[in-house]
Design a protein around this motif. Sequence first.
Motif, PDB file in Angstrom:
ATOM      1  N   THR A 120       0.807  -1.232   0.000  1.00 11.56           N
ATOM      2  CA  THR A 120       0.000   0.000   0.000  1.00 11.56           C
ATOM      3  C   THR A 120       0.836   1.277   0.000  1.00 11.56           C
ATOM      4  O   THR A 120       0.344   2.341  -0.353  1.00 11.56           O
ATOM      5  CB  THR A 120      -0.932   0.034   1.222  1.00 11.56           C
ATOM      6  OG1 THR A 120      -0.147  -0.058   2.420  1.00 11.56           O
ATOM      7  CG2 THR A 120      -1.926  -1.125   1.181  1.00 11.56           C
ATOM      8  N   ASP A 121       2.119   1.194   0.384  1.00 12.90           N
ATOM      9  CA  ASP A 121       2.989   2.370   0.443  1.00 12.90           C
ATOM     10  C   ASP A 121       3.534   2.648  -0.954  1.00 12.90           C
ATOM     11  O   ASP A 121       4.548   2.093  -1.368  1.00 12.90           O
ATOM     12  CB  ASP A 121       4.135   2.132   1.439  1.00 12.90           C
ATOM     13  CG  ASP A 121       4.929   3.404   1.715  1.00 12.90           C
ATOM     14  OD1 ASP A 121       4.598   4.439   1.100  1.00 12.90           O
ATOM     15  OD2 ASP A 121       5.874   3.344   2.519  1.00 12.90           O
ATOM     16  N   VAL A 122       2.845   3.505  -1.693  1.00 16.36           N
ATOM     17  CA  VAL A 122       3.152   3.725  -3.108  1.00 16.36           C
ATOM     18  C   VAL A 122       3.632   5.159  -3.337  1.00 16.36           C
ATOM     19  O   VAL A 122       3.046   6.112  -2.825  1.00 16.36           O
ATOM     20  CB  VAL A 122       1.912   3.458  -3.990  1.00 16.36           C
ATOM     21  CG1 VAL A 122       2.220   3.735  -5.453  1.00 16.36           C
ATOM     22  CG2 VAL A 122       1.428   2.027  -3.807  1.00 16.36           C
ATOM     23  N   LYS A 123       4.695   5.291  -4.130  1.00 17.64           N
ATOM     24  CA  LYS A 123       5.176   6.581  -4.600  1.00 17.64           C
ATOM     25  C   LYS A 123       4.873   6.654  -6.098  1.00 17.64           C
ATOM     26  O   LYS A 123       5.290   5.797  -6.873  1.00 17.64           O
ATOM     27  CB  LYS A 123       6.684   6.714  -4.381  1.00 17.64           C
ATOM     28  CG  LYS A 123       7.120   6.584  -2.924  1.00 17.64           C
ATOM     29  CD  LYS A 123       6.632   7.746  -2.094  1.00 17.64           C
ATOM     30  CE  LYS A 123       7.184   7.643  -0.661  1.00 17.64           C
ATOM     31  NZ  LYS A 123       6.642   8.736   0.196  1.00 17.64           N
ATOM     32  N   LEU A 124       4.131   7.649  -6.514  1.00 18.17           N
ATOM     33  CA  LEU A 124       3.723   7.783  -7.905  1.00 18.17           C
ATOM     34  C   LEU A 124       4.910   8.130  -8.815  1.00 18.17           C
ATOM     35  O   LEU A 124       5.863   8.782  -8.374  1.00 18.17           O
ATOM     36  CB  LEU A 124       2.640   8.849  -8.045  1.00 18.17           C
ATOM     37  CG  LEU A 124       1.336   8.581  -7.263  1.00 18.17           C
ATOM     38  CD1 LEU A 124       0.407   9.779  -7.367  1.00 18.17           C
ATOM     39  CD2 LEU A 124       0.652   7.325  -7.798  1.00 18.17           C
ATOM     40  N   ALA A 136      -3.823   8.255   3.715  1.00 16.91           N
ATOM     41  CA  ALA A 136      -4.812   7.183   3.677  1.00 16.91           C
ATOM     42  C   ALA A 136      -4.323   5.912   4.351  1.00 16.91           C
ATOM     43  O   ALA A 136      -5.117   5.176   4.947  1.00 16.91           O
ATOM     44  CB  ALA A 136      -5.196   6.879   2.233  1.00 16.91           C
ATOM     45  N   ILE A 137      -3.003   5.658   4.282  1.00 14.41           N
ATOM     46  CA  ILE A 137      -2.479   4.442   4.908  1.00 14.41           C
ATOM     47  C   ILE A 137      -2.033   4.685   6.345  1.00 14.41           C
ATOM     48  O   ILE A 137      -1.511   3.777   7.003  1.00 14.41           O
ATOM     49  CB  ILE A 137      -1.323   3.816   4.084  1.00 14.41           C
ATOM     50  CG1 ILE A 137      -0.122   4.765   4.016  1.00 14.41           C
ATOM     51  CG2 ILE A 137      -1.815   3.468   2.688  1.00 14.41           C
ATOM     52  CD1 ILE A 137       1.070   4.172   3.261  1.00 14.41           C
ATOM     53  N   GLY A 138      -2.235   5.921   6.822  1.00 13.17           N
ATOM     54  CA  GLY A 138      -1.976   6.216   8.227  1.00 13.17           C
ATOM     55  C   GLY A 138      -0.545   6.576   8.567  1.00 13.17           C
ATOM     56  O   GLY A 138      -0.153   6.535   9.733  1.00 13.17           O
ATOM     57  N   ASN A 139       0.230   6.965   7.567  1.00  6.58           N
ATOM     58  CA  ASN A 139       1.634   7.370   7.822  1.00  6.58           C
ATOM     59  C   ASN A 139       1.748   8.873   8.000  1.00  6.58           C
ATOM     60  O   ASN A 139       0.944   9.632   7.514  1.00  6.58           O
ATOM     61  CB  ASN A 139       2.545   6.936   6.662  1.00  6.58           C
ATOM     62  CG  ASN A 139       2.759   5.441   6.656  1.00  6.58           C
ATOM     63  OD1 ASN A 139       2.441   4.747   7.618  1.00  6.58           O
ATOM     64  ND2 ASN A 139       3.308   4.931   5.552  1.00  6.58           N
TER      65      ASN A 139
END
Length: 436
Positions: free
Chosen positions: A222-226, A433-436
């Motif tokens: 889920t930890d995505v960098k565009l 959104a992922i809470g970071n």
Amino acid sequence: MPNRLAWSCLVAAAISFGGTSHALAVTELQWWHAMSGANNEVVEQLAKEFNDGQKDYKIVPVFKGTYPEALNAGIAAFRAKQAPAILQVFDAGSGVMMGAEGAIMPAAEVLKKGGYTFDKSLYLPGIVSYYSKPDGTMLSFPYNSSSPILYYNKDTFRKAGLDPEHPPKTWPEVFDAAKKIKSSGASACGLTSTWLTWIQTENFAAWNNISYGSNENGLGGTDVKLALNTPLFVQHFQSIADLAKDGTFRYGGRTSEAKQLFTSGECGILTESSGGLGDIIKSGMNYGIGQLPYYEGEGRPQNTIPGGASLWVFAGKSDTEYKGIAEFFHFLSQTKIQARLHQVSGYLPVTMAAYEETKKSGFYDKNPGRETPILQMLGKAPTANSKGVRLVNLPQVRDIMNEEFEAMLAGKEDAKTALDKAVQRGDAAIQQAIGN
């Protein structure tokens, strides 16, 4: 858009959300959807056929607006403990729904409750894998999967001196054709596109085999960098921005609105979902179909990724309701139903049997181009860049991109600036959104 915290509230609600009791002999099952125009007629016909074929269940289709509107309506209804039996969710909402495992009943389990066994080998692999967990469990039923393709007005091509039987294959060829259409006066604009996000970023990356984002575009974590501000993206969107300056490219809207610019004859070329075919046929225009354009390079084109939508089932329903939903999914899986749905709508057949039946019947020989969206998706084994895009808040990220694209098309910023800002804002939204 709902983040993980919002979904945790839904999951908690699922624990106390009991099924609705039905005093009547017939169990009504509401199917909330986002199909309009010709595709709404298909929904109504399918519901009627299912209802007429048995006496225990009644599917009740309810139109809930655009894809994003339908998703938001379903989430709100679940919070209010008034969720429908079936909710159609577009591809961008898949990550949102997958992040709410306790709030949904996987389609494979629903089928099992109805006495059916889900066999993924019966379905088109590229479609079923997109809507499944890593272990292969199908979470939603793939109802109207699609692939983006190119449509063109053959009469407009003739007027512009272009070959109506040979559509452009690469983006530079498309841009040149659009300029000829505009300069010749064959139509008011040369090119338009629906769904700039789905077609010109997500499928653009997959088809050209370049990265959309880290972690395999979100399928690996889920930890995505565009990665939307890399050179090929910048080149592509700057070309579109340049064409927009004199109206050669015309922007229609964030979803499928641009289709009307094509069916009305205003624009000569359209990139759009294969599922838009029904309305194009109804328009009566002399149209042609080509594959999605690409940029030349080693290994290109690669494969497209599914669009359209799938059918999700909420947790907390009664066994009777689940059995009815299973019967409906089984009905939709029938070869004759899938083959017809594919042939009349332009959406992809969900099952291999329906594809093979359509091919065997000679349908593709009689209707050139209609096999194109399937071949695009199945032609090559997916790479890390082309398995799909899955973000926990993809609808929100799409909105961010659309805001920047609209600023770019209005001449307020160039493509590099627009894409840099889309990446910066999109990355921040994903982290939140992922809470970071």
